[in-house]
Design an enzyme around this catalytic site. Structure first.
Site, PDB file in Angstrom:
ATOM      1  N   CYS A 114       0.820  -1.221   0.000  1.00 22.14           N
ATOM      2  CA  CYS A 114       0.000   0.000   0.000  1.00 22.14           C
ATOM      3  C   CYS A 114       0.851   1.268   0.000  1.00 22.14           C
ATOM      4  CB  CYS A 114      -0.918   0.022   1.223  1.00 22.14           C
ATOM      5  SG  CYS A 114      -1.955  -1.427   1.313  1.00 22.14           S
ATOM      6  N   HIS A 265      -3.832   7.026   1.358  1.00 23.65           N
ATOM      7  CA  HIS A 265      -4.108   5.659   0.925  1.00 23.65           C
ATOM      8  C   HIS A 265      -5.534   5.288   1.347  1.00 23.65           C
ATOM      9  CE1 HIS A 265      -3.980   1.451   0.287  1.00 23.65           C
ATOM     10  NE2 HIS A 265      -3.961   1.147   1.562  1.00 23.65           N
ATOM     11  N   ASN A 295     -10.132  -0.899  -1.800  1.00 22.96           N
ATOM     12  CA  ASN A 295      -8.699  -0.706  -1.588  1.00 22.96           C
ATOM     13  C   ASN A 295      -7.944  -1.268  -2.804  1.00 22.96           C
ATOM     14  OD1 ASN A 295      -6.045  -0.745  -0.772  1.00 22.96           O
ATOM     15  ND2 ASN A 295      -6.445  -1.688   1.227  1.00 22.96           N
TER      16      ASN A 295
END
Ligand code: ACO
Length: 338
Positions: A114, A265, A295
């Protein structure tokens, strides 16, 4: 002030197939209410069986190159961040390079999950400032859907992830007035491998005891699917994102009120709200996309940039602060003027 780097073009791409939360209810024994309440996610895009990570990366890259007003031939390096590569090796950056038909230029793959995109722009910034490269394509791309446990066993993880790609061009620029000129001000990169197994994909891998990296036992136990300790991730994500964002702003003498747009993020809407609460940020400046895309790991920040520009929430001259946290654990922040 001298040579700097700036984000000169942005592009993103998501595959057309949309899965609403209700489309997962039977498959994963979940509910729209559970997902929305715990994560903020409403839908995500998942690829068709023929599409790979480098295919998504290609589409996003072509848009970023065009938006930068460049030709493909102007690109002298590719940095690709992904945790869902086309193949274990070679890196997906090489597959993207071949699809872009840019033989011989430098290619680097980044495996910081990430946090991979911020690590990518940090590396690009340093290469550009060194004078060795002028226009670096930095891409975050993921195909999660093919790697998720799409049975009730995997529901705690599989509801979270979507497929997509985002790309930027990091170009050389002359910075005369750092308070006005478009450039990357700073990046802060961190990791703590003692938490590696709190969010990871155990198999296949060479650390497995035995002579083969894949086995029936691995499949039976589902060890080829991501494993996550969600509560530990949540707590560390809030703490580390707040910490590294504060450090970047402090280093540059910038207050949170000076920042025009926060692009974090997208792991979980609740994580980002908590970061905003802890730091006392104006939540109207925090641009989230997780509702529509889930995500997308390394892709969330460049995808968010593209969508923020489209929505008129990110304009030329704006000061942008980004922060990310992910598997590793890794975390990072970036401060840049668009
Ligand atoms: N649908 C319905 N019920 C579910 C689901 C689901 N998809 N998943 C888990 N449950 C159930 C569990 O079985 C459990 O039931 P029980 O109480 O009867 O045993 C209950 O819900 C609670 O499960 P927990 O795993 O404790 O759920 P939690 O409240 O921790 O929420 C979540 C899970 C949303 C993942 C949370 O831990 C979180 O937000 N963690 C942050 C991690 C994150 O966002 N990761 C994203 C990827 S990592 C990254 O990008 C940084």
């Amino acid at each position: 002030m001298g040579i700097g780097s700036r984000i000169a073009g942005v592009g993103s791409f998501v595959p057309p197939r949309v899965y609403e939360n209700k489309d997962l209810e039977e498959m994963l024994d979940t509910s729209h209410e559970w997902i929305i309440q715990r994560t903020g996610i409403e839908r995500r895009h998942w690829v068709d069986p023929k599409t790979s990570t480098s295919d998504l990366a290609l589409e996003a890259s072509l848009k970023a190159i065009k938006n930068a007003g460049l030709e493909k031939s102007d690109i002298d390096m590719i940095i690709l961040a992904t945790l869902s590569p086309d193949h274990d090796f070679p890196g997906t950056g090489c597959f993207l390079q071949a699809k872009l038909d840019l033989p011989t230029i430098t290619v680097l793959d980044i495996r910081q999950q990430c946090t991979g995109f911020i690590y990518g722009i940090s590396v690009a910034d340093k290469f550009v400032k060194s004078g060795s490269h002028k226009n670096i394509l930095v891409v975050g791309a993921e195909v999660h859907s093919k790697g998720l446990d799409k049975t009730p066993r995997g529901r705690g993880v599989s509801v979270l992830f979507g497929d997509g790609a985002g790309a930027v061009i990091v170009s050389q620029t002359e910075v005369n007035d750092p308070l006005v000129d478009s450039h990357i001000l700073t990046t802060h990169l961190h990791a703590d491998g003692s938490f590696a197994k709190e969010l990871w994909l155990p198999a296949p891998g060479m650390a497995f005891e035995g002579n083969e990296r894949f086995s029936q036992e691995i499949i039976d136990e589902g060890l080829h699917y991501p494993q996550m300790n969600g509560k530990v991730v949540f707590v560390h994500a809030v703490k580390r994102m707040a910490e590294c964002l504060t450090a970047a702003c402090k280093e540059m003498g910038v207050s949170f009120a000076d920042v025009d747009c926060f692009l974090f993020h997208q792991a979980n809407l609740r994580i980002n709200s908590k970061v905003a609460e802890v730091l006392g940020l104006d939540e109207s400046k925090v641009f989230n996309t997780i509702q529509d895309y889930g995500n997308t790991t390394a892709a969330t920040i460049p995808l968010g940039m593209d969508k923020a520009i489209e929505a008129g929430k990110l304009k030329k001259g704006d000061l942008v602060a980004s922060a990310a946290f992910g598997s590793g654990f890794t975390w990072a922040s970036a401060l840049w003027r668009y």
